[in-house]
Write an enzyme that holds these catalytic residues in place. Structure first.
Site, short mmCIF file in Angstrom:
data_model
loop_
_atom_site.label_atom_id
_atom_site.label_comp_id
_atom_site.label_asym_id
_atom_site.label_seq_id
_atom_site.Cartn_x
_atom_site.Cartn_y
_atom_site.Cartn_z
N HIS A 471 0.82 -1.21 0.00
CA HIS A 471 0.00 0.00 0.00
C HIS A 471 0.85 1.27 0.00
CE1 HIS A 471 -3.95 1.60 -0.01
NE2 HIS A 471 -4.52 0.61 0.65
N ASP A 475 -2.46 3.16 -4.25
CA ASP A 475 -3.72 3.04 -3.51
C ASP A 475 -4.60 1.97 -4.15
OD1 ASP A 475 -3.01 5.09 -1.72
OD2 ASP A 475 -3.70 6.63 -3.13
#
Length: 500
Positions: A471, A475
């Site tokens: 992450h 995104d």
């Protein structure tokens, strides 16, 4: 006059610091040639045959099969012919990529003690007193080795490790030093310990090695055994400590003496069950997966896809003649096309510089389960290969993984991993990212399922696709776009024509 040279476990490259002896290829007394393989070892990367740079007669072997040795530890000693001129080195000097010796060790001399050394004064080094290597006991340390380094090549006099072979610098009249007085020995010989560092750890904590039962081959005491015994002793010491009484105890008579507190008894009892050390490939996998979980904030998204058209396309390709195309090769081609559209997932994170580095080439790793554990071979420049080339490379690397002949270069440098766990009969998974990569695509089994196709319910070949991603590099929108594009290519292979 014959000269005895010691060959040590060479630098294996790729940051490897140890190797496990799998199989000896020579016996004591055998005649070996230059660069002849003498032992097969297993590293955290692959199985490797180690060649000896000397030609002569094997006089000693150090380490039994199953023993783990650090880089620099003695492997064998070889009696060669006439000594080389001063300043010259013996052996081939050849270097194998990732393995081998760039320079032969310095020459060794035989030193005879003035008087026979009694058995009780023999050094308690497991390698120097091994019954299969009596000739090695009178071999002096190589000329030029720094003073204080032991025969195992990774301790020094300053550390005070018990059980080292004392260095001999003098002439034939000098005699090896005797073992320290606190040396742990059993009734039939020295305690088998994997390294002097383990012996020192036990001595510093007051642990008697004679009470331990090693979990290594032939009862070899490993560092894990010592650490477990210390934890068990500490736990027993806490539970054996009596609770504080609310009032002090008053002796019944003035002459009654209070007995001194007894120290906690150290125990080496192991819990019931089968114990196996984490070493070799399995140990390396454990370290890498643990690091991945500690450092990477991963997330997973998944989608079901209708793979019927992909399976039909593969059938048509193979019916046209020529080399057969594998399913994983088609999935790999889809991955490289998706990474061209979403390059954020073909990257790595440099935390020291606090930068995300997008990589130009796609080196595609794929998970392969072997008898020795999980390995991830890497297909170099997968983005520049067609389906036939990918099929051939997958087949070659899979066979090398099965036989344990993968090289370190074939196991490192991946930028993205494809995990086809569907071969194990499962539908889905949340795979752990192969550190330091940024993403992994998981593919489940392809099975017939009810599916709405063109507005009607039909039985279609359905697969579950899962993407685990870092992450920090992107995104959910980017990860979802990548996975949706992969699913679209699976459902409609003609979509790939845009990028071919």
């Amino acid at each position: 006059m014959a000269q005895v040279l010691e060959f040590k476990l060479p630098d294996l490259g790729e940051g490897l610091t140890e190797a496990e002896i799998v199989r000896w290829l020579v016996e004591v007394g055998d005649v070996v040639a230059v660069d002849q393989p003498v032992v097969e070892v297993e590293t955290a990367k692959a199985m490797v045959d180690i060649p000896c740079p000397y030609a002569g007669v094997v006089t000693a072997r150090f380490g039994e099969e199953g023993t783990e040795l650090p880089v620099g530890a003695p492997l064998i000693t070889v009696a060669v012919g006439a000594p080389a001129a001063e300043g010259e080195t013996e052996g081939s000097g050849n270097v194998l990529v990732g393995y081998g010796t760039s320079e032969a060790p310095a020459r060794r001399r035989r030193v005879r003690p003035a008087t026979p050394t009694p058995p009780a004064a023999q050094p308690a080094n497991g390698a120097a007193t091994r019954a299969t290597a009596p000739a090695a006991e009178s071999v002096a340390r190589p000329v030029g080795t720094a003073a204080g380094h032991s025969a195992e090549g990774h301790t020094s006099e300053g550390h005070g490790s018990a059980g080292r072979s004392p260095a001999v610098h003098g002439s034939a009249g000098h005699r090896p030093e005797t073992a320290p007085a606190d040396e742990e020995t059993r009734g039939d010989g020295p305690v088998p310990v994997i390294s002097p560092l383990v012996r020192r750890l036990a001595r510093e904590h007051g642990l008697d090695l004679r009470e331990l039962h090693g979990s290594g081959p032939d009862g070899l005491i490993l560092r894990a055994d010592v650490e477990y015994a210390l934890r068990a002793a500490e736990a027993q010491g806490r539970t054996a400590r009596p609770a504080t009484e609310p009032y002090p105890r008053v002796p019944s008579a003035p002459t009654e003496a209070v007995p001194p507190a007894q120290p906690p008894v150290r125990s080496s009892a192991a819990p019931a069950g089968l114990r196996g050390p984490l070493k070799g490939i399995r140990g390396a996998v454990a370290d890498k997966l643990s690091r991945s979980r500690r450092e990477i904030p991963d997330a997973t998204c998944w989608v079901d896809a209708d793979a019927t058209e992909l399976m039909r396309a593969r059938t048509a390709m193979n019916a046209a003649g020529g080399p057969k195309i594998s399913l994983i090769a088609l999935l790999a081609r889809i991955c490289t096309a998706a990474l061209a559209r979403f390059p954020e997932l073909n990257s790595t994170v440099d935390m020291e510089a606090r930068e995300v580095v997008q990589l130009d080439q796609v080196h595609l790793g794929f998970a392969a389960q072997t008898d020795r554990g999980l390995v991830v071979p890497v297909v170099r420049d997968a983005h520049a290969r067609d389906a036939e080339s990918l099929t051939a490379e997958f087949a070659r690397l899979t066979e090398a993984a099965r036989t344990g002949t993968l090289t370190p270069a074939e196991l490192t440098g991946g930028t993205f991993t494809l995990n086809n766990y569907g071969v194990f009969g499962v539908d889905g998974s949340t795979p752990i990212i192969n550190h330091p990569e940024a993403a992994m695509l998981g593919v489940g089994r392809i099975i017939p399922k009810p599916w709405v196709h063109e507005g009607e319910l039909a039985v279609r070949q359905v697969v579950e696709l899962a993407l685990t991603f870092d992450h920090r590099v992107c995104d959910g929108g980017t990860a979802g776009g990548f996975l949706r594009y992969v699913a679209d290519c699976v459902e409609h292979p003609a979509v790939l024509l845009r990028t071919l």
